[in-house]
Design a protein around this motif. Sequence first.
Motif, PDB file in Angstrom:
ATOM      1  N   ILE A 148       0.854  -1.186   0.000  1.00 64.74           N
ATOM      2  CA  ILE A 148       0.000   0.000   0.000  1.00 64.74           C
ATOM      3  C   ILE A 148       0.885   1.229   0.000  1.00 64.74           C
ATOM      4  CG2 ILE A 148      -1.852   1.200   1.185  1.00 64.74           C
ATOM      5  CD1 ILE A 148      -2.440  -1.473   2.606  1.00 64.74           C
ATOM      6  N   LYS A 149       0.787   2.000  -1.075  1.00 67.34           N
ATOM      7  CA  LYS A 149       1.628   3.187  -1.191  1.00 67.34           C
ATOM      8  C   LYS A 149       1.258   4.206  -0.139  1.00 67.34           C
ATOM      9  CE  LYS A 149       2.879   3.909  -5.848  1.00 67.34           C
ATOM     10  NZ  LYS A 149       2.689   4.616  -7.100  1.00 67.34           N
ATOM     11  N   GLY A 150       2.287   4.737   0.528  1.00 71.40           N
ATOM     12  CA  GLY A 150       2.042   5.732   1.564  1.00 71.40           C
ATOM     13  C   GLY A 150       1.916   5.087   2.934  1.00 71.40           C
ATOM     14  N   PHE A 151       1.672   3.756   2.947  1.00 67.46           N
ATOM     15  CA  PHE A 151       1.502   3.053   4.209  1.00 67.46           C
ATOM     16  C   PHE A 151       2.661   2.106   4.424  1.00 67.46           C
ATOM     17  CE2 PHE A 151      -1.836   2.872   7.315  1.00 67.46           C
ATOM     18  CZ  PHE A 151      -1.590   1.725   8.034  1.00 67.46           C
TER      19      PHE A 151
END
Lengths: 377, 90
Positions: free
Chosen positions: A49-52
């Motif tokens: 998950i991008k950003g996570f």
Amino acid sequence: MAKGKITLQMLSEMMANNSGRSKSSVEAFVRVFFTTLKDALQTDNIVKIKGFGTFKLVVVSARESVNVNNGERVNIAGYNKITFTPDKTLKDRINRPFANFDTMVLEDDDVRLIEGTPSDRSEMAVEEPVTVEEPASVKPEETLATPAPAALADFSEAKEELPQAEEKSEEPATVAEEESPSAVESELPKDQQSPADDEPELAEPKAEPAQLDSEPAKAVTAESAEAKFKRGKRNGAIIAVLLVALLAVAAFLLIPRLTGGEEQKETEANKVAVQDSIAKAAAMQAEQDSVAQLRLEADKYEQVDDGDYVIVGVQARRKVRGGLTLQRMCRRIYGTDEYVPYVLKLNNMKSPSEAWAGRIISFPKLEKKDRLYGNNH
Amino acid sequence: MNNKEFIADVAGKVAVAPSQCQKMVNELADTLASALELDNEVVVAGLGNFETKQKKERIMVNPSTGKKMLVPPKIVINFKMSSTYKNKIN
């Protein structure tokens, strides 16, 4: 150090406040987020998950280990686990108090290599940035460093008065996110309003901006970041001790209530005791038989004089392949290289260097000397 | 499952556009970080919990140069599965 527990609901509330979205939509989103994550992990083994960050399902294989109490080999079963590696943005955000720290090369004559263990010297982290840092890089670091001591002051302050701090500390925390010098000035008066007014840490965020103009930022930041983290944790520890003391008093009062139930349990215990002794007698007989058998086997081999173990047979035979050491082969077979002396004895070798490539080595089956010959051998 | 699929999945279920969904994911990560910075544990029921751990500085040997180096202290995020989830996947 008591850590506050934040539930999904509280997290949704915080997110709604920060983003300005409606509480209901945020709550639904957060719920769906984690349910989708859970399901995805069951179908695929990895969810990025991008950003996570990345969640991975990892299979841990079974391994042989040693029971620390009696030295016996035990088997730890294999299992599945979920690992989480945070995204770069998240990682950096969390590590902000130590953002200016870098790994550095230690020359052979460095003091830190001689005196004690690194963990004792984590305070010494203060000195190194001052010496290594180049003058050109000081300025950009100064602006970055200022939010850090303030952020960490909130870190430890919030721990001390959690219920109150829940709301109030959110403000300074969100303000700390703006990484600009002006944020520091506006933050200081807010610090004064927050619950922990008489904290000594409060003096430092105010003093630091003044110091920063003249000194390199890193040294002071480092000291405050590390020391404050520890001081905050120490204060948390004091609170924990007080809680434990309260619990001890409560327990002391409850003991009279517990002793009442013992009469019932006694008759049941008697029945169990009889069954146990029968089982024990049978087990003891079986053990004596196997011990006698093993002693016969042991007599066939030359033993190591002062060892804890006795050679009672051959467990395995392996051919030495190029580059393999006796230690490594032992680790593969036994899980430890403790038994190398026994391997040497069994193969009539004087040292592991005799394990040349192509030679076939016999690996002994070992039993504890105490088991076969009692405590006095 | 890669990022695109995940965002599309969540966006579909909450009836938002994927771009909005990604923004919300970033906001969620941000909120998680804020919560963790105050030395809290974020508990996700049925999955596990996120917490911060401080790592002390340590001396390591750089395998390529062979030189001894000092790794600085740092704060990391740790995820621990809950026992219910552990039983579920085993």
